[in-house]
Design an enzyme around this catalytic site. Structure first.
Site, short mmCIF file in Angstrom:
data_model
loop_
_atom_site.label_atom_id
_atom_site.label_comp_id
_atom_site.label_asym_id
_atom_site.label_seq_id
_atom_site.Cartn_x
_atom_site.Cartn_y
_atom_site.Cartn_z
N GLY A 133 -4.86 15.45 3.07
CA GLY A 133 -3.52 15.14 2.58
C GLY A 133 -2.90 16.41 2.03
CD1 TRP A 158 -2.10 9.00 3.89
CD2 TRP A 158 -1.44 7.04 3.06
NE1 TRP A 158 -3.08 8.55 3.05
CE2 TRP A 158 -2.69 7.35 2.52
CE3 TRP A 158 -0.81 5.84 2.68
CZ2 TRP A 158 -3.35 6.52 1.62
CZ3 TRP A 158 -1.47 5.01 1.79
CH2 TRP A 158 -2.71 5.35 1.27
CB ILE A 159 2.60 7.92 10.11
CG1 ILE A 159 1.40 8.88 10.26
CG2 ILE A 159 3.83 8.42 10.86
CD1 ILE A 159 1.54 10.21 9.53
NE ARG A 269 19.41 -9.58 -24.48
CZ ARG A 269 18.99 -10.84 -24.44
NH1 ARG A 269 19.72 -11.76 -23.82
NH2 ARG A 269 17.86 -11.18 -24.99
CD GLU A 364 8.98 14.73 3.06
OE1 GLU A 364 9.55 15.82 2.93
OE2 GLU A 364 9.43 13.77 3.70
#
Ligand SMILES: Cc1cc2nc3c(=O)[nH]c(=O)nc-3n(C[C@H](O)[C@H](O)[C@H](O)COP(=O)(O)OP(=O)(O)OC[C@H]3O[C@@H](n4cnc5c(N)ncnc54)[C@H](O)[C@@H]3O)c2cc1C
Length: 380
Positions: A133, A158-159, A269, A364
């Site tokens: 990796g 992991w594509i 809120r 990446e």
């Protein structure tokens, strides 16, 4: 909140308007349902292609839009704010086209780019493997030369778009000379011997399929080689410099969407008789979120402008990816906090943003790897 943007040309301003309309009509409304169902929205990418958005930073000669990276990235940011699976999908597609656009021969560009950039084909980028990796140069998928091309065997892991892409940009080993023994190939989907694993069951971004891509004696013609033999690792790293800016833009988009949701909620809120936005503890949190997002956006735009000017930008891209994705994780976590218990359930989008943010610190090049890139540049 609509982000105030200074676009470099009137054409880019029109493009931004078109993108915002498209997101409001065709992208954002589908995100919650498709994410819950884990459905890949292929037709959204067809729509983006028809709108000319799948080839933004590439030359017009073969169907690109010749937009500066600065403009392309802001489109990615807006899309990611609407739906990360789409923004990141565009970024991965653009990365997958890069080797043909930047290193292909004239014949390869003419044959492949019109479909790649015109939206007919969606791309995938095959670098990671089960055992490699961060240490991508240790990949073992092999392309063995034979009489009229190559025979490829191996598994990519992991594509993004694995199993749904129309083409695969592949890094494979053509010799044992470490990073210098890697070459880059174009592989069309449907090539005999190509098969796919089941989509990974992910924490978030479930509409974006991530799967193994297996090569079992896949025969490629010699013109499938992009660039020179042995040049693949350099091509892969050059592609990732641009890709990391895409991830930074995605991170800013998701963070902006989380801030918008948190701010809107804090103004509605009421507790202890006041809007929670008026409690300093919440107001300061929102102020920090907004400031960090603005800084992350400025960082990726600065790197993009270096790239557009033809200057080295790899270190700045690593900084932008590192900073923007860490900001995204922090901002989305704080957005959940601002909504309290409502932040933790699917009725509001912030829990999805927080799940989406995590992957951006990993893909990446993990954020540890970005620090390696930056520190090496400092030590050179
Ligand atoms: C949803 C998703 C989509 C993806 N899409 C793609 C794709 O389209 N194409 C593709 O090729 N890949 C893709 N990837 C793979 C991704 O790029 C890798 O997961 C990533 O590079 C990290 O590799 P790894 O998971 O093997 O982790 P490892 O490399 O095993 O790292 C494990 C840990 O060790 C740390 N580490 C490793 N080396 C160092 C070091 N030198 N110094 C300090 N720390 C270090 C890492 O930061 C990490 O924390 C995708 C991943 C995911 C989750």
């Amino acid at each position: 909140m609509t982000v105030e943007r200074v676009m470099p040309t009137a054409e880019a301003r029109d493009l931004l308007e078109l993108v915002r309309e498209l997101i409001a009509k065709e992208v954002a409304p589908r995100a919650p349902g498709d994410e819950s169902a884990g459905r890949f929205p292929r037709e959204v990418f067809t729509t983006l292609g028809r709108a000319g958005l799948l080839g933004l930073p590439y030359p017009e000669e073969h169907g690109g839009a010749a937009q500066p990276y600065e403009v392309y990235l802001q489109v990615v940011e807006e899309l990611a704010a609407g739906w990360l699976a789409v923004g990141l999908g565009l970024s991965v597609h653009t990365l997958s086209c890069f080797p043909v656009a930047a290193y292909g021969t004239g014949a390869q560009r003419a044959a492949l780019l019109p479909e790649m950039l015109g939206g007919e084909w969606l791309g995938a980028y095959c670098l990671s493997e089960p055992q490699s990796g961060s240490d991508a140069a240790a990949l073992v998928t092999r392309a063995v030369p034979d009489a009229d091309g190559y025979v490829v065997d191996g598994v990519k892991a992991w594509i993004t778009h694995g199993g749904v892409a129309d083409f695969y940009t592949l890094m494979a080993r053509t010799s044992d000379d470490g990073g210098r023994g890697i070459s880059c190939f174009h592989v069309p989907a449907g090539t005999e011997g190509l098969s796919y694993g089941l989509p990974e069951r992910k924490m978030g971004m479930r509409s974006s399929p991530t799967a193994q891509v297996r090569f079992d004696s896949v025969r490629l013609a010699s013109d499938a080689l992009l660039g020179a033999e042995g040049e693949g690792f350099r091509i892969a790293m050059a592609a990732l410099d641009g890709g990391r800016l895409g991830i930074a833009a995605c991170a800013v988009g998701v963070a902006q969407a989380a801030l918008d949701a948190a701010t809107g909620y804090a103004k509605e809120r009421r507790q202890f008789g006041s809007r929670i936005a008026d409690f300093q503890g919440i107001g300061f949190m929102l102020a920090d979120m907004a400031t960090q997002i603005a800084a992350a956006r400025a960082l990726y735009l600065d790197a993009a402008r270096l790239r557009d000017a033809g200057r080295p930008y790899g270190t700045q891209a690593a900084m932008a990816k590192l900073f923007a994705t860490d900001v995204c994780m922090k901002v989305t976590t704080d957005a959940v906090q601002v909504l309290g218990g409502y932040g933790y359930v699917e009725d509001f989008p912030v829990e999805r943003y927080m799940r989406e943010a995590k992957v951006l610190q990993i893909v990446e090049g993990t954020n540890q790897v970005q620090r390696v890139v930056i520190s090496r540049a400092l030590a050179r």
